[in-house]
Design an enzyme around this catalytic site. Structure first.
Site, short mmCIF file in Angstrom:
data_model
loop_
_atom_site.label_atom_id
_atom_site.label_comp_id
_atom_site.label_asym_id
_atom_site.label_seq_id
_atom_site.Cartn_x
_atom_site.Cartn_y
_atom_site.Cartn_z
N LYS A 71 0.82 -1.23 0.00
CA LYS A 71 0.00 0.00 0.00
C LYS A 71 0.84 1.27 0.00
O LYS A 71 0.41 2.31 -0.49
CB LYS A 71 -0.92 0.03 1.23
CG LYS A 71 -2.09 -0.93 1.14
CD LYS A 71 -2.99 -0.75 2.36
CE LYS A 71 -4.13 -1.72 2.38
NZ LYS A 71 -5.07 -1.47 3.49
N GLY A 134 -0.54 1.30 9.49
CA GLY A 134 -1.26 1.82 8.31
C GLY A 134 -2.74 2.07 8.60
O GLY A 134 -3.29 3.10 8.21
P1 NAP Z 1 0.49 -2.48 10.49
O1 NAP Z 1 0.71 -1.26 9.67
O2 NAP Z 1 1.45 -3.61 10.38
O3 NAP Z 1 0.39 -2.01 12.05
C1 NAP Z 1 0.28 -2.97 13.06
C2 NAP Z 1 -0.03 -2.30 14.40
O4 NAP Z 1 -0.27 -3.34 15.36
C3 NAP Z 1 1.11 -1.44 14.96
O5 NAP Z 1 0.56 -0.38 15.71
C4 NAP Z 1 1.83 -2.43 15.88
O6 NAP Z 1 2.55 -1.83 16.93
C5 NAP Z 1 0.65 -3.18 16.45
N1 NAP Z 1 1.03 -4.50 16.95
C6 NAP Z 1 1.36 -5.59 16.22
N2 NAP Z 1 1.63 -6.62 17.02
C7 NAP Z 1 1.47 -6.17 18.31
C8 NAP Z 1 1.59 -6.77 19.60
N3 NAP Z 1 1.93 -8.04 19.74
N4 NAP Z 1 1.31 -6.02 20.70
C9 NAP Z 1 0.93 -4.72 20.57
N5 NAP Z 1 0.79 -4.10 19.37
C10 NAP Z 1 1.07 -4.81 18.26
O7 NAP Z 1 -0.94 -3.13 10.18
P2 NAP Z 1 -2.27 -2.40 9.63
O8 NAP Z 1 -2.24 -2.41 8.15
O9 NAP Z 1 -2.45 -1.13 10.35
O10 NAP Z 1 -3.40 -3.44 10.06
C11 NAP Z 1 -3.76 -3.57 11.43
C12 NAP Z 1 -5.07 -4.35 11.56
O11 NAP Z 1 -6.12 -3.64 10.90
C13 NAP Z 1 -5.02 -5.74 10.91
O12 NAP Z 1 -5.70 -6.63 11.76
C14 NAP Z 1 -5.80 -5.56 9.62
O13 NAP Z 1 -6.45 -6.75 9.20
C15 NAP Z 1 -6.83 -4.52 10.04
N6 NAP Z 1 -7.36 -3.76 8.89
C16 NAP Z 1 -8.66 -3.98 8.54
C17 NAP Z 1 -9.20 -3.30 7.47
C18 NAP Z 1 -10.64 -3.55 7.11
O14 NAP Z 1 -11.06 -3.29 5.96
N7 NAP Z 1 -11.46 -3.98 8.05
C19 NAP Z 1 -8.42 -2.40 6.71
C20 NAP Z 1 -7.08 -2.18 7.10
C21 NAP Z 1 -6.56 -2.88 8.20
P3 NAP Z 1 4.11 -1.47 16.75
O15 NAP Z 1 4.15 -0.14 16.04
O16 NAP Z 1 4.62 -1.40 18.15
O17 NAP Z 1 4.75 -2.57 15.96
#
Ligand code: NAP
Length: 288
Positions: A71, A134
């Site tokens: 993305k 993201g």
């Molecule tokens: P990302 O950019 O990889 O960000 C991940 C986030 O989760 C960061 O804030 C990270 O913290 C935190 N994290 C990961 N593992 C952790 C742990 N063990 N303990 C505490 N914090 C943790 O991912 P993203 O793209 O934002 O996606 C995040 C979620 O949103 C996913 O579940 C995704 O499926 C969902 N999502 C859903 C939609 C939808 O259409 N419904 C759209 C987009 C995303 P750090 O910064 O400390 O690593």
């Protein structure tokens, strides 16, 4: 659906893409609206993104969605990027128009539609965002655009929360702050909370970024971007404490609708949307 010489091709670029619901959704919309198109997945291997993007032009593909992990990386290969997508720093939808690749972000619009259909509005509200990846960026930009009063961000890596606050304040007139996880239980002013981390996602469904039961008691609305499981541990705690809860299914569904509308230059009627949502829910519930 009959595929013939004029069938237009759309798809999803990412890696992996096998478990995506987007092909089901987009082909369902096409069938209901009567568009001669097919939507498939393009599993783009690491290092192949630029070639894949050039392939869109060469093969006259009309539009694609973009998912993890591309993305952000994809932005450098596009001809134009919509202002909000630029502010979020991520593109999840591309429209190919007159050989030009135009990038959009429909995630924030999808989430906004899913909030508004439950009568949740952000104007003048103080919101909490848990996470700073993201998804959190799309949520923060949405809150700022919708006129929220203040954005509070907490994250495992607090420096990333601080970076996100600085980014939002540089783009929008809104107050922001960061807070440690441990301090959340002391706050009673944060009535709307967005859970944007991947914590609690299948198969680790027992996990939760916030275990403090006191925290949930002050919430009016809890939103989790995760849609598998349909009710995360976070949402269960919030529901049991009396909050309205919203999972990520509506966001997923509406971002797909908005991409479809963008590609085809149309607005889908409410009754077709409702029909499609029910078919989509059936598919999710019965998925392996
Ligand atoms: P990302 O950019 O990889 O960000 C991940 C986030 O989760 C960061 O804030 C990270 O913290 C935190 N994290 C990961 N593992 C952790 C742990 N063990 N303990 C505490 N914090 C943790 O991912 P993203 O793209 O934002 O996606 C995040 C979620 O949103 C996913 O579940 C995704 O499926 C969902 N999502 C859903 C939609 C939808 O259409 N419904 C759209 C987009 C995303 P750090 O910064 O400390 O690593």
């Amino acid at each position: 659906m009959r595929i013939n010489g004029t069938t237009a091709l759309y798809g999803l670029m990412g890696h992996p893409v096998e478990h995506s619901f987007s092909p089901f959704l987009q082909n369902l919309f096409a069938k209901k609206i009567g568009k001669n198109m097919v939507y498939v997945t393009f599993n783009v291997d690491e290092g192949q993104l630029e070639s894949a993007v050039e392939g869109l032009r060469a093969l006259n593909i009309k539009g694609v969605n973009v998912t993890v992990p591309y993305k952000v990386e994809i932005m450098q290969y596009l001809d134009h990027i919509d202002e909000v997508a630029r502010n979020i720093g991520a593109v999840n939808t591309i429209k190919v128009e007159n050989d030009q690749l135009i990038g959009y972000n429909t995630d924030w619009l999808g989430l906004l539609a899913s909030l508004n259909e439950r009568d949740v509005y952000l104007k003048d509200k103080s919101v909490l965002i848990i996470g700073a990846g993201g998804g959190a960026r799309a949520v923060a930009v949405m809150c700022a655009k919708e006129g929220a009063k203040k954005i509070t961000i907490t994250n495992r890596t607090l420096s990333k929360a601080k970076d996100l606050c600085a980014l939002i304040e540089s783009q929008y007139q809104i107050e922001t702050e960061t807070v440690h996880f441990e301090a959340l239980k002391e706050r009673t002013d944060l009535r709307i909370a967005f859970q944007t981390t991947s914590v609690g996602m299948y198969p680790h469904i027992e996990n939760n970024p916030v275990y403090e039961t006191k925290f949930y008691k002050t919430l009016d609305v809890a939103i989790d971007l995760i849609y598998n499981p349909i009710e995360t541990h976070f949402l269960k705690e919030a529901r049991e404490a009396g909050a309205l809860t919203i999972n990520g299914l509506g966001m997923l569904f509406h971002q797909g609708i908005i991409a479809f509308e963008l590609w085809h230059g149309l607005k889908m009627g409410e009754s077709i949307k409702d029909t499609c949502y029910n078919v989509f829910l059936d598919e999710i519930v019965n998925a392996d």
